[in-house]
Design a protein around this motif. Structure first.
Motif, mmCIF file in Angstrom:
data_model
loop_
_atom_site.group_PDB
_atom_site.id
_atom_site.type_symbol
_atom_site.label_atom_id
_atom_site.label_comp_id
_atom_site.label_asym_id
_atom_site.label_seq_id
_atom_site.Cartn_x
_atom_site.Cartn_y
_atom_site.Cartn_z
ATOM 1 N N TYR A 124 11.984 -21.646 -87.438
ATOM 2 C CA TYR A 124 13.423 -21.496 -87.267
ATOM 3 C C TYR A 124 14.196 -22.319 -88.302
ATOM 4 O O TYR A 124 15.225 -21.880 -88.820
ATOM 5 N N ARG A 125 13.713 -23.505 -88.601
ATOM 6 C CA ARG A 125 14.423 -24.366 -89.554
ATOM 7 C C ARG A 125 14.377 -23.785 -90.965
ATOM 8 O O ARG A 125 15.344 -23.908 -91.718
ATOM 9 N N ARG A 126 13.253 -23.172 -91.317
ATOM 10 C CA ARG A 126 13.200 -22.514 -92.630
ATOM 11 C C ARG A 126 14.239 -21.411 -92.710
ATOM 12 O O ARG A 126 14.964 -21.280 -93.695
ATOM 13 N N GLY A 127 14.311 -20.574 -91.647
ATOM 14 C CA GLY A 127 15.274 -19.485 -91.637
ATOM 15 C C GLY A 127 16.705 -19.977 -91.669
ATOM 16 O O GLY A 127 17.541 -19.442 -92.406
ATOM 17 N N SER A 128 16.987 -21.014 -90.893
ATOM 18 C CA SER A 128 18.345 -21.567 -90.868
ATOM 19 C C SER A 128 18.690 -22.209 -92.196
ATOM 20 O O SER A 128 19.826 -22.106 -92.673
ATOM 21 N N GLY A 129 17.710 -22.887 -92.793
ATOM 22 C CA GLY A 129 17.971 -23.601 -94.029
ATOM 23 C C GLY A 129 18.402 -22.691 -95.158
ATOM 24 O O GLY A 129 19.249 -23.056 -95.979
ATOM 25 N N ARG A 130 17.836 -21.474 -95.202
ATOM 26 C CA ARG A 130 18.179 -20.548 -96.282
ATOM 27 C C ARG A 130 19.639 -20.111 -96.199
ATOM 28 O O ARG A 130 20.267 -19.821 -97.215
ATOM 29 N N VAL A 131 20.168 -20.046 -94.988
ATOM 30 C CA VAL A 131 21.540 -19.569 -94.808
ATOM 31 C C VAL A 131 22.524 -20.714 -94.628
ATOM 32 O O VAL A 131 23.610 -20.716 -95.216
ATOM 33 N N PHE A 132 22.154 -21.710 -93.831
ATOM 34 C CA PHE A 132 23.106 -22.759 -93.466
ATOM 35 C C PHE A 132 22.893 -24.078 -94.203
ATOM 36 O O PHE A 132 23.651 -25.031 -94.000
ATOM 37 N N LEU A 201 32.218 -15.998 -84.096
ATOM 38 C CA LEU A 201 33.500 -15.383 -84.392
ATOM 39 C C LEU A 201 33.916 -14.418 -83.284
ATOM 40 O O LEU A 201 33.109 -13.601 -82.828
ATOM 41 N N PHE A 202 35.168 -14.497 -82.891
ATOM 42 C CA PHE A 202 35.731 -13.581 -81.900
ATOM 43 C C PHE A 202 36.224 -12.332 -82.621
ATOM 44 O O PHE A 202 36.852 -12.412 -83.675
ATOM 45 N N GLY A 203 35.943 -11.151 -82.059
ATOM 46 C CA GLY A 203 36.377 -9.909 -82.675
ATOM 47 C C GLY A 203 35.435 -9.422 -83.762
ATOM 48 O O GLY A 203 35.775 -8.526 -84.540
ATOM 49 N N ASN A 204 34.255 -10.000 -83.804
ATOM 50 C CA ASN A 204 33.252 -9.650 -84.796
ATOM 51 C C ASN A 204 32.089 -8.944 -84.098
ATOM 52 O O ASN A 204 31.827 -9.179 -82.919
ATOM 53 N N HIS A 205 31.390 -8.077 -84.817
ATOM 54 C CA HIS A 205 30.180 -7.509 -84.235
ATOM 55 C C HIS A 205 29.201 -8.637 -83.939
ATOM 56 O O HIS A 205 28.974 -9.507 -84.791
ATOM 57 N N PRO A 206 28.643 -8.671 -82.742
ATOM 58 C CA PRO A 206 27.676 -9.723 -82.429
ATOM 59 C C PRO A 206 26.449 -9.569 -83.315
ATOM 60 O O PRO A 206 26.134 -8.480 -83.785
ATOM 61 N N ASN A 207 25.766 -10.675 -83.555
ATOM 62 C CA ASN A 207 24.506 -10.635 -84.292
ATOM 63 C C ASN A 207 23.397 -10.592 -83.250
ATOM 64 O O ASN A 207 22.952 -11.628 -82.763
ATOM 65 N N LEU A 208 22.961 -9.385 -82.900
ATOM 66 C CA LEU A 208 21.988 -9.243 -81.819
ATOM 67 C C LEU A 208 20.624 -9.794 -82.200
ATOM 68 O O LEU A 208 19.832 -10.137 -81.326
ATOM 69 N N ASN A 209 20.339 -9.878 -83.473
ATOM 70 C CA ASN A 209 19.064 -10.443 -83.932
ATOM 71 C C ASN A 209 19.305 -11.098 -85.294
ATOM 72 O O ASN A 209 19.351 -10.420 -86.317
ATOM 73 N N THR A 210 19.459 -12.407 -85.308
ATOM 74 C CA THR A 210 19.847 -13.085 -86.541
ATOM 75 C C THR A 210 18.718 -13.071 -87.563
ATOM 76 O O THR A 210 17.540 -12.994 -87.215
#
Length: 414
Positions: A124-132, A201-210
């Motif tokens: 999970y940390r690898r995946g998060s690190g690439r984006v965040f 975010l409110f009013g955004n399409h949910p991210n059903l699978n990040t």
């Protein structure tokens, strides 16, 4: 190349919200006795004469800053800490707020969520690190130094209590970002603290699978949880990052979110039953104008894919029988490159696709070229051009998409 501002997180609303607490000097009063400390995930202090309630501890760094901000507005002891889900921007700062005299409250599935997230922590940390990685900065400000277990686990029926004359209700909403998601409802004031029920975010399409690889959300369960909130008729909704005001506005927008996700769900199911393949549905399904949501975090096409996988699992017959086995398509890349006259020839053809403004076709060819010859400078340069074109075509407005493309370009510089 990565100095290009279009590859940074500048202008991305989610990134701006996540970083908004960095310069916050004082807690923000969103309603009488409802105080907000901003961060990677906002924390809220709900005050009463007999003690206070914290909703979400934030990350470790957020909590250290938030505790000081809250101490300036209330000297009361904290009696309860309620976690709206089991991500680090909710539980990470528990050690800062926890004392022997207060209770940490979470849904009964919270411990299970924490177990699997710790088992898969490197993934999970690898995946998060690439984006965040460029947004949340110092990992040490996020990761707790010790695990703080909940004192009180509630069931699906929720929890209600009165403290200092203020009534609190904790309501399970399993369609949130984790199965243990809850909302905190103040019925007499019509205030709902919902955490990341909608995503950031409110009013955004949910991210059903990040893209970082979380357990997927189920579309209909998400819809049911949003309906639970709508039935309360809140006048103020406090999310993990935003405040939404006005009963009519909230009901109208919440209904649009419900109807939009339902539309995508129903069209996906119809397409599956009609025998259409996943890629076709990802290209074809779009919402009508009146149900259009922003796509800064989740996207319609990704939710089509998430719904498909929710119902049928990982196997897609359209991708061929080889999907059943562990031999990757890249294993034949050297042979394809040889037949094409080498990786350079593939890269040249990919460059022609870029000239035709077909970056995805170019990237398919470049995957083969670079699998056959990872050091090909031409292939790497053309891939950079294809990714830059793809970013321009998509608009760079979706956080996951932009930062994933930026990560791919960054990898080319290694």
């Amino acid at each position: 190349m990565t100095a290009d501002p279009s590859l940074s997180n500048d202008g991305l609303k989610v990134a701006e919200l996540i970083k908004s607490g960095e310069d916050q000097a004082k807690a923000i009063e969103r309603a009488p006795g409802v105080w907000e400390s901003r961060g990677v995930g906002n924390s809220y202090l709900l005050t009463t004469p007999e003690g206070d309630v914290v909703v979400n501890a934030g990350t470790l760094g957020d909590a250290r800053r938030g505790r000081e901000q809250f101490a300036e507005v209330s000297k009361n002891p904290i009696r309860y800490i309620i976690l709206t889900q089991s991500h680090a921007n909710q539980y990470g700062g528990l050690e800062v707020y926890k004392t022997p005299d207060n209770l940490v409250v979470a849904h009964k599935t919270y411990p299970e969520d924490r177990v699997y997230s710790e088992v898969l922590s490197p993934h999970y940390r690898r995946g998060s690190g690439r984006v965040f990685g460029g947004i949340t900065r110092n990992l040490g400000d996020i990761t707790p130094t010790k695990e703080v277990a909940p004192d009180l686990l509630i069931g699906d029926e929720g929890l209600a209590f009165v403290l200092g004359g203020r009534r609190f209700e904790v309501i399970h909403t399993p369609g949130g970002e984790t199965r243990s998601a809850v909302i905190v409802w103040l019925p007499e004031e019509k205030i709902a603290v919902v955490g990341n029920l909608f995503g950031p975010l409110f009013g955004n399409h949910p991210n059903l699978n990040t893209l970082r690889g979380d357990k997927p959300r189920w579309a209909l369960q998400f819809i049911d949880s949003i309906k639970t909130l709508r039935a309360l008729k809140p006048e103020l909704v406090l999310t993990g990052h935003e405040e939404i005001r006005g009963a009519e506005h909230i009901e109208r927008e919440v209904t649009r979110i419900i109807d939009s996700v339902q539309w995508v769900h129903d069209r996906t199911v119809e397409g599956m039953n009609a025998g259409k393949d996943l890629s076709t549905l990802m290209r074809e399904i779009s919402t009508p104008p009146e149900l259009t949501l922003t796509e800064e975090y989740g996207k319609v096409a990704w939710n089509v894919r998430a719904i498909w996988h929710e119902y049928t699992g990982w196997y897609d017959p359209a991708r061929g029988l080889t999907e059943l086995y562990g031999v990757r398509a890249s294993s034949v890349a050297p042979a394809i490159a040889e037949l094409a006259g080498g990786a350079e020839r593939l890269a040249e053809r990919a460059k022609a696709f870029v000239a035709e403004e077909k970056p995805l076709e170019a990237l398919h060819l470049l995957d083969v070229a670079l699998a056959a010859e990872p050091g090909s400078e031409l292939a790497r340069q053309v891939k950079r051009e294809a990714l830059t074109l793809l970013l321009a075509q998509t608009g760079g407005k979706n956080l996951w998409e932009r930062m994933s493309i930026a990560a791919e370009i960054r990898d080319l510089d290694v």
